[in-house]
Each structure stands twice: as C-alpha cells, then as structure tokens.
Scaffold this active site. Structure first.
Site, PDB file in Angstrom:
ATOM      1  N   GLU A   1       8.538 -36.790 -25.036  1.00 17.50           N
ATOM      2  CA  GLU A   1       9.374 -36.119 -24.049  1.00 17.50           C
ATOM      3  C   GLU A   1       8.424 -35.286 -23.196  1.00 17.50           C
ATOM      4  O   GLU A   1       7.966 -34.223 -23.606  1.00 17.50           O
ATOM      5  CB  GLU A   1      10.409 -35.208 -24.707  1.00 17.50           C
ATOM      6  CG  GLU A   1      11.302 -34.515 -23.681  1.00 17.50           C
ATOM      7  CD  GLU A   1      11.972 -33.253 -24.202  1.00 17.50           C
ATOM      8  OE1 GLU A   1      13.131 -33.009 -23.847  1.00 17.50           O
ATOM      9  OE2 GLU A   1      11.327 -32.496 -24.962  1.00 17.50           O
TER      10      GLU A   1
ATOM     11  N   ASP B   1       8.978 -33.654 -29.072  1.00 16.73           N
ATOM     12  CA  ASP B   1       9.646 -32.679 -28.212  1.00 16.73           C
ATOM     13  C   ASP B   1       8.628 -31.962 -27.321  1.00 16.73           C
ATOM     14  O   ASP B   1       7.532 -31.617 -27.771  1.00 16.73           O
ATOM     15  CB  ASP B   1      10.374 -31.667 -29.104  1.00 16.73           C
ATOM     16  CG  ASP B   1      11.252 -30.714 -28.329  1.00 16.73           C
ATOM     17  OD1 ASP B   1      12.191 -31.181 -27.655  1.00 16.73           O
ATOM     18  OD2 ASP B   1      11.009 -29.492 -28.391  1.00 16.73           O
TER      19      ASP B   1
END
Length: 551
Positions: A274, A214
């Site tokens: 990401e 993330d």
C-alpha cells in the site's frame, strides 16, 4: 485495433498465482461473529468459508487481527505474532489457514510496519526508560525546540489531524504520523529490521501465502534537523524521493531484505504494497527484488467516466509491463466510501474525484444518492475490472451491492480520523459496518447479538439471504463473473478496439471481449456471443452504464 498494451501471454504457475488472482478483503471485526459479542472473529470467518468458496475467490486478504486497543481499527498493533483474544487464538488462525487451503484459497495477512501501538512492549519500555536510554532509539523521540521545550519539535500534522508529535511525561516528544496511539518506528534501528523479518517468518511458517504491507512508503524518514516547516514540505503527491516523511528511496533496501526471506519459501510468499505514491514511483515497490506488487488506487480515485478509465488502465498496464509485475485493480476497501454509493453521487463541485466525504459529513443526506444509478455503475465497473489483466481486490460486502452507511450517529463512531479532526471528517466507519447475512435478526445474521457498529434497517434487503436465490442479484452477478473469469483467464495482454465514443472495448487473448458503455445512449454490440452482462440488454444493444463480456 491497436497493439497489445501489456506483457505478452505467459503460463501462470504456482509461484505467480497472485498475478491474476481475485482477492477478497475481510475486515475481521465486521465479517462474522461466532460468539455473539458484537465483534467478528476468526471462528466466524471459518464458518463462512463455504460462502467464500461459492463466491469463487482465489485468496483472502485478512485485515489486522492482532492484539490491539483498536485506536485505529486494529492498525495499532500490540503484538505482531499473536491473535487478539477477542478474535480468537493462534489455534483458530491455524484452523482458518487449513480451512482455506483445503478449498485452494490463499491467505494474505496485513503487516503494519510503520508504527506499533503505544501498548507494544517496546514502547512501554521506552516510556519507562529515561531520556537518552537505548530503548527509545527504536522509536523517534526528540526534545522540543531550544527555549520552548513544551512546543513540538516541528509543526507537522498527522494524517488523522492534529500534531504529528505527542509529549511524554518527562517532556520529550515522539513522532506519530497517524494516531497518538501509533508511535512511528525508527527503521534505522537494526532491532526493528530484524524483528520484522522474524514476524514475516513466523506467519510464513504458519502457512500464510502473502502479506499486504500497510503504508509501505512511510518507513524510512529523513529527520535531519532543523526540521522543515509543513509549509515548505513538498507535496506528497509529487514525491520524487525528497519528501522527508514519505517515499524515501531508502525504503527499498528494507523490501529487498524482505524479498530475500520470502523467496526462501517454495513457492515464494507474495507481497503487495500500500504505497500512496505517483504511478511512476510505484514500480520500485512492485519490482521483482522488492515486494512484487503494489496497489493501484487510480481507478478507485476516478469517477465513472470513459476518458479517465481508459487513461488509468493504459497507464497502469504499461507500468506493469515495464516492471515485470502485474497491475492491481480495486474500487472499495476499508478506508473509502463504497463505490456503489460514490457512483450514485453527483460530481464533486470542488473538483477532483467524488470521494463521498462531504456526503458523509451530512450524515448521508446531502446530496441525495441515486442508489439505482450507483449500483448499476458499480456492477458495470466491477465487470470491467474483472476482465482486465492483473489481480482484482474486492472488499467484503461489495458483492452484495452494499451501500455506504452514512447515518451512523456520533456516539457510535470509532475512527480516530473523526476525533482528531474534531468532526471535520466523518471517518471510515461507514464502510466497516458488519455485513448482513440474513433478512432479519438482531444483527442481520452477523451474530446472535448486536454489532459493534450500528447496522441500518435497510441492510436486510442487501443480505446474502435476500440475494442468494435471485439470479439477477448482485451476489449472483459476482458469482457468475468469477466462475466465467476463471475459465477465460489467460495471458496478460489486451488489444483495444476503438469503434465508438464513450465505449471502452478490449479483447483478451483467446477472443474474450469486454465492452462498457459510458455514454447516455445504447450502442451496438460486436457480432459475438454474450456470456455475461452487468445488466439487461436492450435487444442487441448495450445500455448506458452497462458492461458485457463476449466471446
């Protein structure tokens, strides 16, 4: 015909299964509820493994399932090496790994390294400690400006709106680039680096096959004082490693250490970043001594147009070839309006891609969504994506052609983006509504009770039950496409065929052709056998907004 645009065909091995995998994202709280409490859980996912097998995916990406107060949908993590008791236990997790592996399905889990929750034991310790105590060094604490201690150290905004700083009871401030319940970690601290290596090892030893990282571009920050004002910060989209908060070059030292650990396993564990960075900066995240792969959101952020799709595909295949990785393709996920809805909206009058945010603010009423057009284009786009070299990431419910839920009442919203922006953004709850399994029932088969986000009455028509025996349904299309793709999947090169304006046509190794008609009029198909199409053909012609696979 042009020359191939990507790497030459290679034999896929067990070690690089991820290069052309179809990965299915599960948002666990909204997939399947086993105990009727309105929240999805790990036993619910286990019960639906036969569905995943029938769908034909290669891997599951499991969004956060860790203990959390859900200030940000589970991305505020209390304990990185445990399961939220509302979702199950570590034993349930082990059973899920075993159930997936028994069907040759890999498991990728989310890792959230930029911040913890404010309930994490480290942050609790930091708040209990006095100013200047070493416990605070794992986070980013600062005093307010000299002479104005009750003012934040800088005027930076958080991603979710409002100040990026929150004040503690003793007057100090801590940095949070997202919600206040998500204090940013200090990645210069050796304990932080060591602890995340332990977390990666913990889940790898339990059989996890890979990690989705993330906000991978946010870990390292240049916090040299005095802090620049937000007006003088460079634009994140133009980052060259000089933005103090995003995409600092130093982050790659962290991922080199991660890669060394992940490579100690046989086969090596995969990882995908990401990283919201320009395409040219994405390569380092996807390098062989880094995470290995990085999300490409360029197609997600493109309207359904020939020129934009062609440009995005060419650029990203070239980048993948240059860094030795494989590209990733995605249209929907837990953070964006579903693409079946976006493609049914008119072009964004403000310019840029149609992200659907203004439509959400109208509670899904203005402008009117052309549902049929959106679904037709979504089916065509997905079939095109599945024919591209690289890995495809699908989001739960898109195989049902599920539309975004725009009519969620304010009282039911959960996304911090809505609250911190004071309603200026509706947030991401509309794509996180639990998916429908049956035509009827209190929660359309999601569980025996209700659902934590309200499902609309029209959900039943999109359910698995409504589609599973319909050969023309979107669910059937996905199942057929994934089965055919598995048989045709080959090397990582393609050849463009430039015959007709607004027709995107390429050939993969072995003669697999993909043709998508972005134009308004039907077009002649090549002289080859059609093995699958996203919609009905018009005799020997491919209609508008339709994709066909041929051999």
């Amino acid at each position: 015909m042009s020359t191939p645009q990507t790497t030459q065909p290679t034999q896929q091995t067990q070690a690089d299964w991820w290069r052309q995998a179809v990965v299915y994202q599960i948002y666990p709280r909204s997939f399947a509820d086993s105990n009727g409490d309105g929240v999805g859980d790990l036993p619910g996912i286990i019960s639906r493994v036969p569905y995943l097998v029938a769908l034909g995916i290669d891997a599951v990406w499991l969004s956060p399932f860790y203990p959390s107060a859900l200030a940000d949908g589970g991305y505020d993590v209390d304990d990185y090496r445990n399961v939220d008791p509302r979702l199950g236990t570590l034993e349930d997790f082990d059973q899920l790994v075993a159930a997936l592996h028994a069907e040759n399905i890999k498991l990728i889990v989310d890792i959230v390294p930029n911040h913890t929750s404010n309930r994490h034991e480290w942050f609790v310790e930091a708040l209990e400690a006095a100013k200047g105590h070493p416990a605070r060094d794992r986070y980013i604490f600062r005093d307010g400006p000299e002479g104005a201690p009750d003012q934040p150290p800088s005027d930076w905004d958080s991603v979710f709106g409002g100040s990026a700083w929150a004040q503690t009871d003793d007057g100090q401030w801590y940095l949070h680039m997202f919600a206040a319940e998500q204090p940013d970690l200090n990645w210069e601290h050796p304990e932080v680096r060591a602890d995340f290596l332990e977390t990666l090892k913990f889940w790898s030893d339990r059989g996890v096959d890979g990690f989705r990282v993330d906000v991978a571009h946010a870990l390292v920050k240049d916090l040299t004082e005095p802090f620049p004002s937000k007006a003088t910060l460079p634009r994140q989209s133009e980052s060259n490693g000089k933005h103090p908060l995003w995409d600092q070059d130093g982050v790659h030292e962290i991922y080199r250490d991660w890669r060394k650990l992940l490579n100690t396993y046989d086969p090596p564990k995969s990882a995908v970043a990401e990283a919201f960075v320009p395409a040219a900066r994405r390569a380092r995240y996807a390098s062989a001594d880094g995470l290995g792969q990085a999300f490409n959101f360029d197609l997600l952020q493109a309207d359904f147009e020939y020129e934009k799709f062609r440009q995005v595909i060419e650029e990203n295949l070239a980048f993948a070839e240059a860094n030795g990785s494989s590209s990733t393709w995605v249209f929907s996920n837990h953070d964006v309006v579903r693409h079946a809805t976006r493609y049914g909206l008119p072009k964004n009058p403000k310019g840029g891609w149609q992200d659907g945010k203004d439509w959400l603010l109208s509670n899904g009423t203005e402008p009117t969504v052309d549902v049929a057009l959106g679904l037709r284009r979504a089916r065509a786009a997905t079939l095109l994506m599945l024919a591209l070299p690289g890995s495809a990431y699908l989001y739960q419910g898109e195989e049902l052609g599920l539309q975004e839920v725009g009519e969620l009442p304010a009282a039911n919203l959960q996304d911090p983006a809505y609250f911190r922006s004071k309603g200026a953004e509706k947030g991401r709850d509309g794509c996180r509504v639990p998916i429908p399994w049956t035509v009827g029932g209190l929660s359309f088969g999601f569980g025996t009770g209700g659902s934590h986000l309200l499902q609309p009455k029209w959900f039943g028509a999109y359910s698995v039950e409504a589609q599973q025996d319909d050969a023309e349904s979107t669910l059937s299309l996905y199942r057929k496409a994934l089965a055919v793709r598995r048989g045709l999947r080959t090397g990582s090169s393609l050849t463009w065929v430039n015959d007709t304006e607004n027709v995107l046509h390429f050939i993969r190794t072995g003669g697999w052709q993909c043709v998508t008609n972005f134009g308004a009029a039907p077009v002649e198909l090549p002289d080859a056998a059609v093995v699958l199409s996203s919609g009905p053909l018009e005799g020997e012609k491919l209609p508008s907004d339709t994709t066909a696979w041929l051999i």
